[in-house]
Design a protein around this motif. Structure first.
Motif, PDB file in Angstrom:
ATOM      1  N   GLU A  34      75.839 -20.463 -41.965  1.00 60.56           N
ATOM      2  CA  GLU A  34      76.911 -20.060 -42.886  1.00 60.56           C
ATOM      3  C   GLU A  34      76.293 -19.040 -43.838  1.00 60.56           C
ATOM      4  OE1 GLU A  34      79.858 -19.540 -45.654  1.00 60.56           O
ATOM      5  OE2 GLU A  34      77.889 -20.242 -46.269  1.00 60.56           O
ATOM      6  N   ASN A  52      75.297 -16.343 -38.829  1.00 58.29           N
ATOM      7  CA  ASN A  52      76.643 -16.594 -38.333  1.00 58.29           C
ATOM      8  C   ASN A  52      77.601 -15.987 -39.359  1.00 58.29           C
ATOM      9  OD1 ASN A  52      79.044 -17.585 -37.298  1.00 58.29           O
ATOM     10  ND2 ASN A  52      78.618 -19.700 -37.816  1.00 58.29           N
ATOM     11  N   ASN A 107      80.813 -16.409 -39.692  1.00 55.15           N
ATOM     12  CA  ASN A 107      81.940 -17.262 -40.085  1.00 55.15           C
ATOM     13  C   ASN A 107      81.669 -17.936 -41.415  1.00 55.15           C
ATOM     14  OD1 ASN A 107      83.619 -16.797 -37.855  1.00 55.15           O
ATOM     15  ND2 ASN A 107      82.448 -18.230 -36.637  1.00 55.15           N
ATOM     16  N   ARG A 108      82.615 -17.834 -42.324  1.00 58.65           N
ATOM     17  CA  ARG A 108      82.470 -18.429 -43.652  1.00 58.65           C
ATOM     18  C   ARG A 108      83.086 -19.823 -43.709  1.00 58.65           C
ATOM     19  NH1 ARG A 108      80.507 -13.626 -43.527  1.00 58.65           N
ATOM     20  NH2 ARG A 108      80.492 -12.298 -45.356  1.00 58.65           N
ATOM     21  N   ASP A 127      78.924 -13.578 -34.552  1.00 60.05           N
ATOM     22  CA  ASP A 127      80.147 -14.355 -34.764  1.00 60.05           C
ATOM     23  C   ASP A 127      80.060 -15.552 -33.809  1.00 60.05           C
ATOM     24  OD1 ASP A 127      82.668 -15.485 -34.825  1.00 60.05           O
ATOM     25  OD2 ASP A 127      83.703 -13.555 -34.929  1.00 60.05           O
ATOM     26  N   GLN A 156      81.526 -18.412 -33.707  1.00 63.94           N
ATOM     27  CA  GLN A 156      82.809 -18.975 -33.271  1.00 63.94           C
ATOM     28  C   GLN A 156      83.330 -18.208 -32.069  1.00 63.94           C
ATOM     29  OE1 GLN A 156      84.443 -21.627 -34.697  1.00 63.94           O
ATOM     30  NE2 GLN A 156      86.114 -21.520 -33.227  1.00 63.94           N
ATOM     31  N   LYS A 157      83.295 -16.892 -32.150  1.00 66.13           N
ATOM     32  CA  LYS A 157      83.765 -16.041 -31.062  1.00 66.13           C
ATOM     33  C   LYS A 157      82.914 -16.251 -29.801  1.00 66.13           C
ATOM     34  CE  LYS A 157      84.372 -11.168 -29.929  1.00 66.13           C
ATOM     35  NZ  LYS A 157      84.190  -9.799 -30.412  1.00 66.13           N
TER      36      LYS A 157
END
Length: 140
Positions: A76, A96, A98-99, A130, A132-133
């Motif tokens: 994070e 990463n 994504n927050r 990213d 998540q992606k």
């Protein structure tokens, strides 16, 4: 092999314990001495969590002092920023993008420190991913 010190920084539920275990088992399978440490109890209250992995020919402690880490695995961005003081000059941050916004940000009492996070690129080599992606693309 030169010793390598890695800090894994994130928030609860991001898989920090699993990431620590995967890194340590991979290093151990290559014949390296490995020491790990993690702090996870705070995750149950939405707090920060972290782990350390040290690997090399002979490792005596999992603890990493300020300016000693070679790599921060920032699960994070804000947590990578919090731990940047421990990274040595010329260190790397695998970030990463994504927050996970902390409560004060969600309650609009504090801003998310976008500029400070962006400033990490001026001091360190930052590799942005990213996650998540990437996880969705792999079917997870």
């Amino acid at each position: 092999m030169e010793n390598i010190s890695i800090i894994i920084a994130g928030v609860g539920g991001q898989g920090l314990v699993l990431a620590t275990r995967i890194l340590s088992e991979a290093a151990f399978s290559q014949g390296l001495d490995v020491k790990t440490n993690d702090v996870v109890g705070l995750s149950q209250r939405g707090g920060t969590v972290w782990g350390s992995v040290k690997m090399g020919e002979k490792i005596y402690s999992p603890n990493i002092l300020p300016k000693e880490a070679d790599i921060i695995l920032g699960m994070e961005p804000l947590e990578a920023l919090r731990w940047s003081h421990i990274l040595k000059d010329g260190g790397k941050i695998i970030l990463n993008t994504n927050r996970v916004y902390p409560t004060p940000v969600l309650l609009e009492k504090e801003p998310y420190p976008e500029e400070a996070i962006e400033g990490l690129k001026e001091k360190f080599e930052v590799i942005e991913i990213d996650a998540q992606k990437e996880a969705e693309a792999s079917g997870n």
